[in-house]
Design an enzyme around this catalytic site. Sequence first.
Site, short mmCIF file in Angstrom:
data_model
loop_
_atom_site.label_atom_id
_atom_site.label_comp_id
_atom_site.label_asym_id
_atom_site.label_seq_id
_atom_site.Cartn_x
_atom_site.Cartn_y
_atom_site.Cartn_z
N ASP A 1 6.41 -30.41 -16.66
CA ASP A 1 7.70 -30.80 -16.08
C ASP A 1 7.87 -32.31 -16.12
O ASP A 1 8.97 -32.82 -16.40
CB ASP A 1 7.81 -30.33 -14.63
N LYS B 1 2.77 -22.73 -8.36
CA LYS B 1 2.34 -23.99 -8.97
C LYS B 1 1.18 -24.65 -8.24
O LYS B 1 0.40 -25.37 -8.86
CB LYS B 1 3.53 -24.94 -9.09
#
Length: 279
Positions: A109, A72
């Site tokens: 997210d 990420k």
Amino acid sequence: MPPRATDARRAAVLGQPIAHSLSPVLHRAAYAELGLTGWSYDRFEVDEAALPGFLEKLGPEWAGLSLTMPLKRAVIPLLDEISETAASVDAVNTVVFTEDGRTRGDNTDIPGMVAALREHGVEEVDSAAILGAGATASSALAALSRISTGEVVAYVRSEARAAEMREWGRRLDVDVRTAHWSEAARALRAPLVIATTPAGTTDALAAAVPERPATLFDVLYEPWPTELAARWSMYGGAVVGGLDLLVHQAVLQVEQMTGRAPAPLEAMRRAGERALAAR
């Protein structure tokens, strides 16, 4: 213009480990519901060292990528641009390949957390508690920056982690106070508790659930329910689970990658539930 249903397009989830990922199940369910017969979604075991080479080999048929740990942050310098949401937590979980050949990173997210909470009736809270201080905790703080009007207390195990959470609070403009993990039972009386820790970490807290708990957001989905979530439900509290988060963030990914909106939330949820039940 959205692609035609018969266009051959590819997408995948990358990470290490990756065999456990439910993303293929969710995205394929969305493609089937949307009639995108030419689309495929796979998973690839890719670490930080292999990521640049993997990206360089992708052809024009690729629409997007989902990223999990440890990629990420590693992906950020490899992209042409990232969204403000991704930049706010230095984490990209979604890469979209645009028509002009550019790569754009986003983080679904954070809005996925907000959407999962809203689905369970949590629109705004005046305070909250976070259990843990890892990468998911920073995303939780970013989500709370959108719905919390007061103090957030983060329960952590070390002063180094505490300092990180306070710094994230400053970056995200959230009023963060930290407390040691040994006091974590106090967190359970907050209007909203977000548990971001690995499996088993919160089991010992189950005995401390108050008689009238408010809302627990436990980001785990396997094993499920966690001991904490099970006790919380038994006492009548609202529980938002990791599958809720996974589905809502995947919905946003599907919409960005395919150009089709809204993505089929319920079909994706059912597919995820079936896959977990079969494990």
